[in-house]
Motif scaffolding. Structure first.
Motif, PDB file in Angstrom:
ATOM      1  N   ALA A 147      16.544  -0.433  -1.026  1.00 56.21           N
ATOM      2  CA  ALA A 147      15.245  -0.439  -1.703  1.00 56.21           C
ATOM      3  C   ALA A 147      14.154   0.055  -0.758  1.00 56.21           C
ATOM      4  O   ALA A 147      13.259   0.805  -1.157  1.00 56.21           O
ATOM      5  CB  ALA A 147      14.920  -1.839  -2.206  1.00 56.21           C
ATOM      6  N   GLY A 148      14.234  -0.342   0.510  1.00 53.33           N
ATOM      7  CA  GLY A 148      13.264   0.118   1.487  1.00 53.33           C
ATOM      8  C   GLY A 148      13.376   1.601   1.762  1.00 53.33           C
ATOM      9  O   GLY A 148      12.369   2.315   1.856  1.00 53.33           O
ATOM     10  N   ALA A 149      14.614   2.094   1.888  1.00 53.55           N
ATOM     11  CA  ALA A 149      14.826   3.514   2.162  1.00 53.55           C
ATOM     12  C   ALA A 149      14.372   4.381   0.997  1.00 53.55           C
ATOM     13  O   ALA A 149      13.850   5.483   1.196  1.00 53.55           O
ATOM     14  CB  ALA A 149      16.297   3.773   2.461  1.00 53.55           C
ATOM     15  N   ALA A 150      14.551   3.913  -0.214  1.00 58.53           N
ATOM     16  CA  ALA A 150      14.173   4.700  -1.393  1.00 58.53           C
ATOM     17  C   ALA A 150      12.669   4.758  -1.591  1.00 58.53           C
ATOM     18  O   ALA A 150      12.133   5.771  -2.046  1.00 58.53           O
ATOM     19  CB  ALA A 150      14.838   4.124  -2.638  1.00 58.53           C
ATOM     20  N   THR A 151      11.979   3.682  -1.250  1.00 58.82           N
ATOM     21  CA  THR A 151      10.531   3.618  -1.493  1.00 58.82           C
ATOM     22  C   THR A 151       9.700   3.952  -0.258  1.00 58.82           C
ATOM     23  O   THR A 151       8.504   4.177  -0.367  1.00 58.82           O
ATOM     24  CB  THR A 151      10.137   2.206  -1.987  1.00 58.82           C
ATOM     25  OG1 THR A 151      10.512   1.234  -1.002  1.00 58.82           O
ATOM     26  CG2 THR A 151      10.848   1.881  -3.303  1.00 58.82           C
ATOM     27  N   ASP A 173       0.823  -1.201   0.000  1.00 60.78           N
ATOM     28  CA  ASP A 173       0.000   0.000   0.000  1.00 60.78           C
ATOM     29  C   ASP A 173       0.862   1.258   0.000  1.00 60.78           C
ATOM     30  O   ASP A 173       1.954   1.292   0.592  1.00 60.78           O
ATOM     31  CB  ASP A 173      -0.913   0.006   1.226  1.00 60.78           C
ATOM     32  CG  ASP A 173      -1.878  -1.164   1.223  1.00 60.78           C
ATOM     33  OD1 ASP A 173      -2.401  -1.482   0.141  1.00 60.78           O
ATOM     34  OD2 ASP A 173      -2.107  -1.756   2.293  1.00 60.78           O
ATOM     35  N   TYR A 174       0.341   2.291  -0.631  1.00 60.96           N
ATOM     36  CA  TYR A 174       1.009   3.590  -0.632  1.00 60.96           C
ATOM     37  C   TYR A 174       0.352   4.475   0.412  1.00 60.96           C
ATOM     38  O   TYR A 174      -0.869   4.610   0.452  1.00 60.96           O
ATOM     39  CB  TYR A 174       0.921   4.231  -2.022  1.00 60.96           C
ATOM     40  CG  TYR A 174       1.489   5.630  -2.080  1.00 60.96           C
ATOM     41  CD1 TYR A 174       2.784   5.901  -1.614  1.00 60.96           C
ATOM     42  CD2 TYR A 174       0.728   6.688  -2.575  1.00 60.96           C
ATOM     43  CE1 TYR A 174       3.304   7.174  -1.659  1.00 60.96           C
ATOM     44  CE2 TYR A 174       1.253   7.970  -2.636  1.00 60.96           C
ATOM     45  CZ  TYR A 174       2.532   8.219  -2.163  1.00 60.96           C
ATOM     46  OH  TYR A 174       3.051   9.487  -2.194  1.00 60.96           O
ATOM     47  N   HIS A 175       1.172   5.114   1.266  1.00 59.77           N
ATOM     48  CA  HIS A 175       0.658   5.883   2.391  1.00 59.77           C
ATOM     49  C   HIS A 175       0.860   7.392   2.220  1.00 59.77           C
ATOM     50  O   HIS A 175       0.944   8.134   3.201  1.00 59.77           O
ATOM     51  CB  HIS A 175       1.307   5.389   3.685  1.00 59.77           C
ATOM     52  CG  HIS A 175       0.975   3.965   3.997  1.00 59.77           C
ATOM     53  ND1 HIS A 175       1.635   2.895   3.404  1.00 59.77           N
ATOM     54  CD2 HIS A 175       0.040   3.411   4.817  1.00 59.77           C
ATOM     55  CE1 HIS A 175       1.134   1.752   3.866  1.00 59.77           C
ATOM     56  NE2 HIS A 175       0.161   2.039   4.717  1.00 59.77           N
ATOM     57  N   VAL A 185       6.847  -3.045  11.719  1.00 63.53           N
ATOM     58  CA  VAL A 185       7.388  -4.311  11.195  1.00 63.53           C
ATOM     59  C   VAL A 185       6.912  -4.472   9.753  1.00 63.53           C
ATOM     60  O   VAL A 185       6.438  -5.537   9.359  1.00 63.53           O
ATOM     61  CB  VAL A 185       6.956  -5.516  12.062  1.00 63.53           C
ATOM     62  CG1 VAL A 185       7.687  -5.519  13.376  1.00 63.53           C
ATOM     63  CG2 VAL A 185       5.444  -5.502  12.303  1.00 63.53           C
ATOM     64  N   ALA A 186       7.064  -3.434   8.985  1.00 61.40           N
ATOM     65  CA  ALA A 186       6.464  -3.382   7.658  1.00 61.40           C
ATOM     66  C   ALA A 186       7.179  -4.283   6.654  1.00 61.40           C
ATOM     67  O   ALA A 186       8.390  -4.476   6.714  1.00 61.40           O
ATOM     68  CB  ALA A 186       6.482  -1.944   7.151  1.00 61.40           C
ATOM     69  N   LEU A 187       6.385  -4.817   5.725  1.00 67.30           N
ATOM     70  CA  LEU A 187       6.949  -5.465   4.544  1.00 67.30           C
ATOM     71  C   LEU A 187       7.173  -4.384   3.503  1.00 67.30           C
ATOM     72  O   LEU A 187       6.244  -3.679   3.115  1.00 67.30           O
ATOM     73  CB  LEU A 187       5.988  -6.525   3.999  1.00 67.30           C
ATOM     74  CG  LEU A 187       5.890  -7.849   4.752  1.00 67.30           C
ATOM     75  CD1 LEU A 187       4.871  -8.750   4.076  1.00 67.30           C
ATOM     76  CD2 LEU A 187       7.248  -8.535   4.819  1.00 67.30           C
ATOM     77  N   GLU A 188       8.409  -4.246   3.057  1.00 71.08           N
ATOM     78  CA  GLU A 188       8.744  -3.207   2.082  1.00 71.08           C
ATOM     79  C   GLU A 188       9.160  -3.837   0.752  1.00 71.08           C
ATOM     80  O   GLU A 188       8.984  -5.028   0.534  1.00 71.08           O
ATOM     81  CB  GLU A 188       9.847  -2.315   2.651  1.00 71.08           C
ATOM     82  CG  GLU A 188       9.417  -1.584   3.909  1.00 71.08           C
ATOM     83  CD  GLU A 188      10.506  -0.706   4.490  1.00 71.08           C
ATOM     84  OE1 GLU A 188      10.198   0.396   4.958  1.00 71.08           O
ATOM     85  OE2 GLU A 188      11.687  -1.130   4.461  1.00 71.08           O
ATOM     86  N   GLY A 192       5.669   5.795   3.005  1.00 69.23           N
ATOM     87  CA  GLY A 192       5.718   5.510   1.577  1.00 69.23           C
ATOM     88  C   GLY A 192       5.006   4.212   1.254  1.00 69.23           C
ATOM     89  O   GLY A 192       3.829   4.043   1.553  1.00 69.23           O
ATOM     90  N   TYR A 193       5.747   3.276   0.661  1.00 69.26           N
ATOM     91  CA  TYR A 193       5.167   1.996   0.249  1.00 69.26           C
ATOM     92  C   TYR A 193       5.535   0.902   1.247  1.00 69.26           C
ATOM     93  O   TYR A 193       6.706   0.625   1.505  1.00 69.26           O
ATOM     94  CB  TYR A 193       5.690   1.598  -1.136  1.00 69.26           C
ATOM     95  CG  TYR A 193       5.093   2.377  -2.272  1.00 69.26           C
ATOM     96  CD1 TYR A 193       3.989   1.889  -2.984  1.00 69.26           C
ATOM     97  CD2 TYR A 193       5.624   3.603  -2.659  1.00 69.26           C
ATOM     98  CE1 TYR A 193       3.436   2.609  -4.035  1.00 69.26           C
ATOM     99  CE2 TYR A 193       5.081   4.326  -3.715  1.00 69.26           C
ATOM    100  CZ  TYR A 193       3.990   3.821  -4.395  1.00 69.26           C
ATOM    101  OH  TYR A 193       3.446   4.532  -5.435  1.00 69.26           O
ATOM    102  N   TYR A 194       4.516   0.262   1.801  1.00 69.72           N
ATOM    103  CA  TYR A 194       4.738  -0.892   2.671  1.00 69.72           C
ATOM    104  C   TYR A 194       3.404  -1.572   2.942  1.00 69.72           C
ATOM    105  O   TYR A 194       2.334  -1.017   2.671  1.00 69.72           O
ATOM    106  CB  TYR A 194       5.411  -0.494   3.990  1.00 69.72           C
ATOM    107  CG  TYR A 194       4.586   0.384   4.899  1.00 69.72           C
ATOM    108  CD1 TYR A 194       3.702  -0.163   5.831  1.00 69.72           C
ATOM    109  CD2 TYR A 194       4.703   1.774   4.852  1.00 69.72           C
ATOM    110  CE1 TYR A 194       2.950   0.640   6.672  1.00 69.72           C
ATOM    111  CE2 TYR A 194       3.965   2.588   5.694  1.00 69.72           C
ATOM    112  CZ  TYR A 194       3.089   2.016   6.611  1.00 69.72           C
ATOM    113  OH  TYR A 194       2.340   2.822   7.440  1.00 69.72           O
TER     114      TYR A 194
END
Length: 323
Positions: free
Chosen positions: A244-248, A45-47, A262-265, A254-256
């Motif tokens: 990849a997590g830091a960029a998105t 999801d995009y937040h 404890v997000a899935l990125e 952002g996206y998770y």
């Protein structure tokens, strides 16, 4: 034995057979349904927050502890390879892998920058905060580095710890993480994305350097040959994941998927997937160097070879290693 006893035993036998046939038909029916009903696609999801879209994504690197020249060279080569052209049209490359992040677009229509540039680096080989670090120590290292590095909210401040350093939660919960600082006087009122990754060579290679070491959990499997060394290749696997997590998802909005803590990125959503046919305990079909027998899935600059986790592709709603 009386005739009635024979009839009773026969009845019990028939009833047992019928019951097992019923269970078998029920199982087959469920299996058939599982095959016919497609699995729901994974969605990150995009937040509504920003992504790192300013090009290039600048990296300010702190080597904490003792790193060999070959380890430093492999890490620099990986970072440079994210924006270097592929050796050939058909060869899997770090830059093609990173290009998947282009599909992560923010509310202004800006996608993740496709160039990553190592701007400056420093080495703290005297372990100025010791060899047992807390998460707050990591923040302190980043804030202290601002004496030498500029303040840039579009950059990633990267702390890499050597094999002698233990960081809170390392080898138990994670192999590296990305965070961001809160705005303060030291950050000139800006929130700064930063990341940390540890070298697990002597502490938990089966956890942080798999498949180049026997897995810490699950059925034992022979480790694969690493192209650059078990410790540094395990570090690069995690480095790819946290970048990849830091960029998105640089500021946690952002996206998770799931709980933000404890997000899935982008790459975390594709855990243990490195090649086609992967499943827990098996990294997938990988390439193998004919001379060294080292396994890898992407090529970088100067003939370097790396293993990177697959990234969730927002265009296809699935994990992939190349677009």
């Amino acid at each position: 034995m009386k005739m009635n006893d024979h009839k009773q035993q026969l009845f019990v036998c028939i009833r047992s057979i019928c019951f097992h046939v019923f269970i078998w038909l029920l199982v087959c029916s469920n299996l058939s349904s599982a095959v016919l009903v497609p699995e729901a696609p994974l969605i990150l999801d995009y937040h509504n927050g920003p992504v790192l879209s300013a090009s290039p994504i600048k990296v300010f690197l702190l080597f904490y502890g003792s790193f060999s020249n070959s380890e430093k060279s492999a890490i620099r080569a990986f970072l440079a390879s994210t924006s270097a052209p592929a050796a050939s049209k058909n060869s899997p490359s770090v830059s093609k892998w990173w290009s998947i992040t282009r599909g992560y677009v923010d509310s202004s229509g800006n996608g993740v920058a496709q160039q990553i540039a190592l701007q400056r680096e420093r080495t703290d080989n005297k372990y100025s905060l010791g060899k047992q670090l807390t998460k707050s120590n990591l923040t302190s290292l980043v804030l202290r580095s601002l004496k030498f590095f500029p303040t840039d909210p579009n950059a990633v401040y990267l702390v890499l710890t050597d094999k002698h350093v233990y960081v809170e939660g390392f080898c138990q919960d994670f192999c590296g993480q990305h965070f961001y600082t809160y705005p303060s006087v030291k950050t000139q009122g800006k929130a700064l994305p930063y990341a940390w990754v540890g070298n697990s060579e002597t502490q938990c290679p089966g956890f942080c350097a798999w498949p180049y070491a026997k897995p810490l959990y699950g059925p034992p499997a022979p480790p694969l040959v690493s192209p650059n060394g078990v410790g540094v290749d395990g570090l690069i696997i995690t480095l790819a994941k946290v970048l990849a997590g830091a960029a998105t998802n640089p500021f946690g909005n952002g996206y998770y998927q799931g709980d933000a803590t404890v997000a899935l990125e982008a790459a975390g959503a594709c855990a243990s997937s490195y090649g086609p046919g992967s499943y827990p305990g098996y990294p997938g079909d990988l390439l193998k160097d004919s001379k060294t027998e080292a396994s890898y899935n992407v090529q970088g600059i100067q003939s370097y070879k790396f293993l990177v986790p697959w990234i969730w592709n927002p265009a296809t709603l699935s994990c992939a290693g190349q677009p």
